[in-house]
Design an enzyme around this catalytic site. Structure first.
Site, PDB file in Angstrom:
ATOM      1  N   CYS A 137       6.191  21.144 -13.107  1.00  0.00           N
ATOM      2  CA  CYS A 137       6.954  20.792 -14.301  1.00  0.00           C
ATOM      3  C   CYS A 137       8.348  21.410 -14.309  1.00  0.00           C
ATOM      4  O   CYS A 137       8.503  22.594 -14.018  1.00  0.00           O
ATOM      5  CB  CYS A 137       6.167  21.307 -15.498  1.00  0.00           C
TER       6      CYS A 137
ATOM      7  N   ARG B 258       8.479  -0.280 -16.643  1.00  0.00           N
ATOM      8  CA  ARG B 258       7.814  -0.757 -17.840  1.00  0.00           C
ATOM      9  C   ARG B 258       8.517  -0.341 -19.134  1.00  0.00           C
ATOM     10  O   ARG B 258       8.570  -1.073 -20.097  1.00  0.00           O
ATOM     11  CB  ARG B 258       6.397  -0.199 -17.837  1.00  0.00           C
TER      12      ARG B 258
END
Ligand code: IMP
Length: 498
Positions: free
Chosen positions: A313, A414
């Site tokens: 992360c 998307r």
């Protein structure tokens, strides 16, 4: 100026240690139970429990159907990732649910079918045994690959080659696997059809499944003895995705978001509560008590905690948002306990991001988490979907964040969310099969809990004594002042005494 400026640093899991307490006869490692609540359903009050407090992360590099099957057999659950098409994710869930865990709902053939049709069905499904049932669902016989030759018998009716009902051993309305096992052990067949009193076929029990079942006593299954499957959803296409996942048999959902304290997640949870009130849903991720209250008000049956602490992360570095996982857990667990005192309802807390080793798991649990989610830990296993690569003779597996360029390709196409990345793509050392790794990790957790005098996770929550440790104390707790031979897997960090 900012609304609040705390000058108390937020803490990581690695900054805490457990103090030993009297080990009792009940808390020896062999007797320690790791059973843990994963998620409750506020509408029904039903809680989905795991037999070990671990779930694999909703990530492309971690949680596909193979991980789902392997982990449920060990007592945990995989959160099948949602950064894929709805059809692909639903198929992954369906594959976990179809995995034979005891009583199997079989594909059947009609007495009118020909051997050619049976052979084609066998090729298409990979199954070799088909019960033959009439239009009313009554068991007429069983045809298996051993009963026919696809060439010689192809034009024959299935009734000519099957073993008829009269020659079969059947179990009538058996619901307990041990009863089925007894009949299978006494009988001559490798499969036992279960029928109702009228002779209607209910399910099949396979001898080899029972052997596997006996090897996995912690396996988590639903009331039809199918493995538990959980799936991640996003806050964009949930109106189409959730029905497909429910149809595929998902037992629980988890909203996948790096920041769950949001209008969008509230809207998603509201929709779920209205449409699927008996489906348990994990909300998240949050790192504050306020975030916990928000998700629970919107119907979350568990809350996932962690922002910026995952191994891959870079959210904290990129955006400056995040919190040490230990501090985040303490804040959320305090909110959970207030909620319990106020309402009498217990909401499980899930620790997520940066939980890497057995000690991380047990410290997260002692801080009040009920379960942990791990990405890096499971990415190393054979069952993770990522590819193996060999680097300098070492076998590695690719591991990438859901916010990395690699995973975001899907989301970008998307959702147009590809402006910047929040995760990296890296490598982790291949560790082999889950079943060869997880038991050792669990043994360490049990041993740690035994040292704390806690035979259950509820007792760990109640009785654990944790202490903050200094950097020097952490160093003292590692290998020091000895020479260690370097090995192929040596990370170098252990050899600082050289
Ligand atoms: P790990 O177990 O420390 O490897 O962390 C896994 C967790 O990191 C996941 O369950 C997510 O909560 C989080 N995560 C996954 N992908 C990303 C990303 O790209 N950026 C930030 N966090 C991520």
């Amino acid at each position: 100026m900012a609304r609040t400026i705390s000058q108390t640093p937020s803490r990581a899991l690695a900054e805490f240690r457990l103090l030993p307490r009297l080990t009792t006869a009940e808390s020896v490692p062999a007797k320690v139970s790791l059973r843990a609540p994963l998620v409750t359903c506020p509408a029904t009050g039903v809680t989905l429990h795991l037999n070990i407090p671990v779930a694999s992360a909703a990530m492309q590099a971690v949680s596909g159907p193979q991980m789902g099957i392997a982990l449920a057999k060990q007592g945990g659950v995989a959160l099948v990732f949602c950064s894929q098409t709805i059809a692909a994710q639903a198929e992954s869930v369906a594959r976990i649910k179809r995995h034979k865990a005891g009583f199997v709902e079989p594909r059947t053939v009609s007495p009118e079918a020909t051997i050619r049709e049976v052979a084609e069905l066998s090729r298409a499904t990979g199954f070799s045994i088909f019960p033959v049932v009439d239009a009313a669902g009554m068991l007429v016989g069983i045809v298996s690959r051993k009963d026919y030759d696809p060439g010689r018998h192809e034009g024959r009716k299935v009734t000519e080659r099957m073993i008829p009902r009269a020659r079969l051993e059947v179990g009538v309305e058996i619901t307990d696997l041990s009863d089925a096992n007894a009949l299978l052990l006494d009988g001559h067949h490798s499969v036992l059809p279960i029928v109702d009193r009228q002779g209607k076929l209910l399910s099949l029990v396979f001898k080899k499944d029972l052997e596997e079942y006996a090897e996995n006593p912690l396996q988590v299954a639903d009331d039809r003895k199918r493995l538990i499957a959980a799936a991640a959803i996003n806050t964009h296409d949930f109106e189409e995705r959730v029905p497909a996942l429910v149809e595929a048999g998902a037992d629980a959902l988890a909203v996948d978001s790096s920041d769950g304290y949001s209008f969008y997640q509230g809207r998603t949870l509201d929709w779920l509560r209205a449409r699927y009130p008996s489906l348990p849903v994990v909300g998240g991720n949050v790192v504050t008590g306020a975030g916990f209250d928000f998700l629970v008000e919107h119907g979350a049956g568990a809350v996932k905690v962690g922002m910026g602490s995952g191994t891959i992360c870079i959210t904290q570095e990129q955006k400056g948002t995040g919190r040490g996982l230990a501090t985040a857990l303490l804040d959320v667990v305090a909110a959970r306990d207030r909620h319990l005192a106020r309402t009498g309802r217990y909401i499980p807390v899930v620790a997520d991001g940066g939980v890497v080793t057995a000690k991380d798991i047990v410290i997260a649990l002692a801080l009040g988490a009920d379960t942990v989610v791990m990405g890096r830990y499971f990415a190393r296993m054979e069952e993770s979907p990522s590819e193996k690569v060999v680097v300098n003779g070492r076998v590695m597996k690719a591991y990438w964040g859901e916010g990395s360029a690699r995973a975001r390709e899907w989301k970008t196409a998307r959702y147009g969310q590809g402006v910047f990345v929040e995760g990296v793509e890296g490598l982790v050392e291949y560790a082999g099969k889950l079943a060869d790794n997880l038991p050792e990790t669990l043994a360490m957790i049990r041993s740690s809990m035994a040292s704390c005098g806690c035979a259950t996770l509820a007792l760990l929550h109640q009785d654990a004594e944790l202490e903050l440790v200094s950097a020097l104390s952490i160093r003292e707790g590692q290998v020091h002042d000895v020479y260690l031979p370097r090995t192929a897997s040596d990370d170098g960090g252990r050899s600082w005494g050289e």
